[in-house]
Design an enzyme around this catalytic site. Sequence first.
Site, PDB file in Angstrom:
ATOM      1  N   GLY B  47       0.846  -1.194   0.000  1.00  0.00           N
ATOM      2  CA  GLY B  47       0.000   0.000   0.000  1.00  0.00           C
ATOM      3  C   GLY B  47       0.877   1.238   0.000  1.00  0.00           C
ATOM      4  O   GLY B  47       2.071   1.171  -0.312  1.00  0.00           O
ATOM      5  N   LEU B  48       0.303   2.381   0.368  1.00  0.00           N
ATOM      6  CA  LEU B  48       1.089   3.610   0.313  1.00  0.00           C
ATOM      7  C   LEU B  48       2.357   3.499   1.144  1.00  0.00           C
ATOM      8  O   LEU B  48       3.433   3.919   0.714  1.00  0.00           O
ATOM      9  CB  LEU B  48       0.240   4.784   0.783  1.00  0.00           C
ATOM     10  CG  LEU B  48      -0.840   5.208  -0.218  1.00  0.00           C
ATOM     11  CD1 LEU B  48      -1.707   6.305   0.379  1.00  0.00           C
ATOM     12  CD2 LEU B  48      -0.221   5.679  -1.519  1.00  0.00           C
ATOM     13  N   GLY B  50       4.001   0.683   2.257  1.00  0.00           N
ATOM     14  CA  GLY B  50       4.914  -0.352   1.779  1.00  0.00           C
ATOM     15  C   GLY B  50       5.544  -0.015   0.442  1.00  0.00           C
ATOM     16  O   GLY B  50       6.750  -0.202   0.240  1.00  0.00           O
ATOM     17  N   HIS B 271     -17.262   4.936   9.948  1.00  0.00           N
ATOM     18  CA  HIS B 271     -17.599   6.032   9.042  1.00  0.00           C
ATOM     19  C   HIS B 271     -19.115   6.133   8.909  1.00  0.00           C
ATOM     20  O   HIS B 271     -19.778   5.138   8.684  1.00  0.00           O
ATOM     21  CB  HIS B 271     -16.957   5.766   7.675  1.00  0.00           C
ATOM     22  CG  HIS B 271     -16.884   6.974   6.810  1.00  0.00           C
ATOM     23  ND1 HIS B 271     -17.987   7.504   6.206  1.00  0.00           N
ATOM     24  CD2 HIS B 271     -15.844   7.768   6.463  1.00  0.00           C
ATOM     25  CE1 HIS B 271     -17.620   8.567   5.510  1.00  0.00           C
ATOM     26  NE2 HIS B 271     -16.330   8.753   5.656  1.00  0.00           N
ATOM     27  N   ARG B 335     -17.703  12.581  12.553  1.00  0.00           N
ATOM     28  CA  ARG B 335     -17.984  11.186  12.191  1.00  0.00           C
ATOM     29  C   ARG B 335     -18.486  10.340  13.349  1.00  0.00           C
ATOM     30  O   ARG B 335     -19.469   9.612  13.221  1.00  0.00           O
ATOM     31  CB  ARG B 335     -16.694  10.532  11.658  1.00  0.00           C
ATOM     32  CG  ARG B 335     -16.298  10.995  10.293  1.00  0.00           C
ATOM     33  CD  ARG B 335     -15.025  10.322   9.829  1.00  0.00           C
ATOM     34  NE  ARG B 335     -14.691  10.800   8.486  1.00  0.00           N
ATOM     35  CZ  ARG B 335     -13.633  10.394   7.794  1.00  0.00           C
ATOM     36  NH1 ARG B 335     -12.796   9.528   8.310  1.00  0.00           N
ATOM     37  NH2 ARG B 335     -13.407  10.860   6.591  1.00  0.00           N
ATOM     38  N   HIS B 406     -14.194   1.398   9.248  1.00  0.00           N
ATOM     39  CA  HIS B 406     -13.492   2.047   8.150  1.00  0.00           C
ATOM     40  C   HIS B 406     -11.972   2.051   8.333  1.00  0.00           C
ATOM     41  O   HIS B 406     -11.228   1.862   7.384  1.00  0.00           O
ATOM     42  CB  HIS B 406     -14.032   3.473   8.084  1.00  0.00           C
ATOM     43  CG  HIS B 406     -13.381   4.345   7.074  1.00  0.00           C
ATOM     44  ND1 HIS B 406     -13.276   3.980   5.759  1.00  0.00           N
ATOM     45  CD2 HIS B 406     -12.803   5.559   7.158  1.00  0.00           C
ATOM     46  CE1 HIS B 406     -12.665   4.939   5.097  1.00  0.00           C
ATOM     47  NE2 HIS B 406     -12.342   5.897   5.919  1.00  0.00           N
ATOM     48  N   GLU B 430      -1.005   2.336   8.409  1.00  0.00           N
ATOM     49  CA  GLU B 430      -2.135   1.998   9.287  1.00  0.00           C
ATOM     50  C   GLU B 430      -1.778   0.882  10.264  1.00  0.00           C
ATOM     51  O   GLU B 430      -2.395   0.770  11.328  1.00  0.00           O
ATOM     52  CB  GLU B 430      -3.354   1.586   8.435  1.00  0.00           C
ATOM     53  CG  GLU B 430      -4.646   1.432   9.240  1.00  0.00           C
ATOM     54  CD  GLU B 430      -5.866   1.033   8.409  1.00  0.00           C
ATOM     55  OE1 GLU B 430      -5.769   1.026   7.164  1.00  0.00           O
ATOM     56  OE2 GLU B 430      -6.918   0.743   8.999  1.00  0.00           O
ATOM     57  N   ARG B 440      -9.022   9.327  13.624  1.00  0.00           N
ATOM     58  CA  ARG B 440      -8.253   9.885  12.529  1.00  0.00           C
ATOM     59  C   ARG B 440      -9.070  10.921  11.763  1.00  0.00           C
ATOM     60  O   ARG B 440     -10.244  10.716  11.512  1.00  0.00           O
ATOM     61  CB  ARG B 440      -7.814   8.782  11.564  1.00  0.00           C
ATOM     62  CG  ARG B 440      -7.027   9.309  10.386  1.00  0.00           C
ATOM     63  CD  ARG B 440      -6.566   8.206   9.464  1.00  0.00           C
ATOM     64  NE  ARG B 440      -7.649   7.500   8.800  1.00  0.00           N
ATOM     65  CZ  ARG B 440      -8.406   8.009   7.842  1.00  0.00           C
ATOM     66  NH1 ARG B 440      -8.244   9.253   7.443  1.00  0.00           N
ATOM     67  NH2 ARG B 440      -9.361   7.278   7.275  1.00  0.00           N
ATOM     68  N   LEU B 446      -3.640   8.870   4.075  1.00  0.00           N
ATOM     69  CA  LEU B 446      -2.728   8.840   2.927  1.00  0.00           C
ATOM     70  C   LEU B 446      -1.440   9.568   3.295  1.00  0.00           C
ATOM     71  O   LEU B 446      -0.330   9.151   2.960  1.00  0.00           O
ATOM     72  CB  LEU B 446      -3.391   9.489   1.717  1.00  0.00           C
ATOM     73  CG  LEU B 446      -4.749   8.898   1.307  1.00  0.00           C
ATOM     74  CD1 LEU B 446      -5.255   9.564   0.036  1.00  0.00           C
ATOM     75  CD2 LEU B 446      -4.633   7.402   1.074  1.00  0.00           C
TER      76      LEU B 446
END
Lengths: 250, 642
Positions: B47-48, B50, B271, B335, B406, B430, B440, B446
């Site tokens: 992911g972002l 890794g 969420h 939220r 979420h 995460e 969060r 991101l």
Amino acid sequence: MGAKTINLTLKIWRQKKSDAAGNFETYDVPNVPTDVSFLEMLDMLNERLEAEGQEPVAFDHDCREGICGMCGAMVNGQAHGPESGSTLCQTHMRTFKDGDTLVIEPWSANAFPVLKDLVVDRSAFDHIVATGGYVSVRTGSAPDANEIPIPKVDADTAMDAAACIGCGACVAACPNASAMLFVSAKVSHLAHLPQGKVEAKERVRAMVDTMDSLGFGNCSNARECEAACPKEISVEHIAKLNREFASALF
Amino acid sequence: MSTNGTVLDSKIPAGPLADKWDQHKFNLKLVNPANKRKFNIIVVGTGLAGASAAATLGELGYNVKSFCVQDSPRRAHSIAAQGGINAAKNYQNDGDSIWRLFYDTVKGGDFRAREANVYRLAQVSVNIIDQCAAQGVPFAREYGGLLANRSFGGAQVSRTFYARGQTGQQLLLGAYSAMSRMIGAGKIEMHARTEMLDLVVVDGKARGIISRNLVTGKIERHVADAVLLCTGGYGNAYYLSTNAMASNVTAAYRAHKRGAFFANPCYVQVHPTCIPVHGDSQSKLTLMSESLRNDGRVWVPKAKGDKRHPNDIPDSERYYYLEERYPSFGNLVPRDVASRNAKLVCDDGLGVGETGYAVYLDFRDAIARDGEPVIEQKYGNLFEMYEKITGENPYKEPMRIYPAVHYSMGGLWVDYNLMSNLPGLFVLGEANFSDHGANRLGASALMQGLADGYFVIPATLGGYLATEKLDPVTTDHESFKATENETTERINKLLAVNGSRTVDSFHKELGKVMWDKVGIARNKEGLEQARKEIKAIREEFWQNVKVNGESEDFNLSLEKAGRVADFLEFTELMAHDALLREESCGCHLREEYQTEEGEAKRNDDDFCYAAVWEHNGVGKEWTMHKEDLTFENVELTQRSYK
């Protein structure tokens, strides 16, 4: 939203391994709620097969919201099924009618060998990207983001191309199993941006060479790729790729 | 219960907040450029966090082995993030600054995150945007050609960068392209369709992993000088969540069982605006941007069991519960408040739709006020997505929405260097616990994934490798053999049960317990009950699960079984952590700890710490270590939305 259900007959390609012979198996799937997605309908079948001690139908999937590009199969000869602009995971069973027979097959292309049932190996796409689908910018060496102004129209066109999810439907839908739409989406995305111009010639040559070497067919303008693309990537990007490729030869 | 002493050292550098990171980078020892190629690094997950880590470490010269369960590194679930990425660029000249992003993030996390980590996150946020733009990420732009921003998640400044509704996809493809360049250069060896099944610890240090090739079923050993876990969150503990189907806790939990501490597992974000569950065959939930609440009005019928079509219910018989309960914020409450109230009205029997677990989000009044074209311009793509999934037209009748799990703020404990208490085991994105506290903010996930991978780990990993004495180890080492044997035994045990229930049926049963008792609102009785029920489901699982097929094959049942087995152990820790945190903070609402108006009541005197858990064996009690959180730069305040 009603609790409507339909009864389906599925003819699914079953193939144990890459080098094993495959065949169609027929399954009746009764009482499918029309609100479920196509993959949830396959889940229902698999849940039953597993409970009966049979092997579930192998299929690729992950995000189930149409963005990861992992899912996909031919349904009655159409990549990602009959709904246009949709991945298989975003296709819902209300698209089908009670009593329908659905023929479900894996992507069929020499460059995408079947691994099992509906699962194919699309690593050829990764190989193409690894030979040029990037801007060579080391982490830490970037200028301030606003030092590179980009006309909005160029940025928007680049984004249209960059929306590709790499699912492979374009290859599966193409009579020649060509990867031109996939490759063009990446080439066009970067060719529309100043950041991508420096290496543009090397990029397009390398990516096209790799595509050719991996067993994808040629483009004969059938435009089936555009029709099958769940992100509705336009064949205009193929035209852009051709221009980029031609100019890279000189 | 032991408490923090010498065990947990967060290694927060001394000095003023704004100088800590620069000073720390200077103090860290460096690995000589020629020596980097002598080090082998394992990065699990693409992911972002890794992908950015693998790419950057490859560029620096390290030998990287990268692993993902998907068929390509481009598909990790970061790809599904819609809204955007925060950065303190202040391009809008609206008063943003590194300090303001830092402050908003600490406050948004309800004062349960580490100040120093959050400040560093805000600092490097500006570099992330530069890096991504240089890679060719097609961010939204203004007509002058410069980058556009929007305000997101209630922030008072416009600091969110975005690429249509596909920001996660575009950032991930940017990191994937950087990674692909390094794969092409031979600096990254990619192992797709490969799942990490255990961590190998040699002499107290993380030195490798045991993995399973998901196509052939082959069990493999991989040795390295350091292991980076970038394996995402554990939202699928609830079965239904917005996470991808393959998202799981296995890598993190296996590391936990090998000695890595797990921090704040009870912090899970729910969420408020997701498409509701349609029935028992539902496999996952789809999120819709919460920007919809800017114009949609949330309501349920006043009468229980009112089955009339929503358009036939007159205003006098509608309960606009957010507007009534929170007159000043109305439908725009945060939220956690929106989610909790939706659950409350549905639990009271006022929910709508087939299942009774949904509320209306109605655009009738907005359309009457602004006209359909204006609403279409703002939300057209979301309305289309809703119609695609539900078959209903939100221009003509209200949407039905319901909250869904979420994001998980909790994760493996890491120090300022992103290293866990196990030397050589680093945790990014995460999967770690450090930056978001108990809640969060939108567009911050991101940012954190890319901060960790592009900018933090390249500095801190070098510091570890340059100072730690690492003996040569090969995959023939006794620890590799023993760990592989345990992995194989576990697989054989799963296959041998041969019971009568499918893996999914257990996962669904677990998910229901988690959602009901460890979900949006928790209480002592429910949490105690949850622990008992989880234990009972786990015991039945190991006696009655049916896993077909063989190990040496592409075996989907077996893959799932291993992950669900880990959830069945890990969820007990989630419930336990929630039970012991006798306060409400961020997304963790304990019904016993509310203000008179029914709002979350934090207890800074007794709970201003990260709860850090040490594993002592399945079914045994965990040992809690506390990392006290000290706030030297911000004042602790109570949130209020009345």
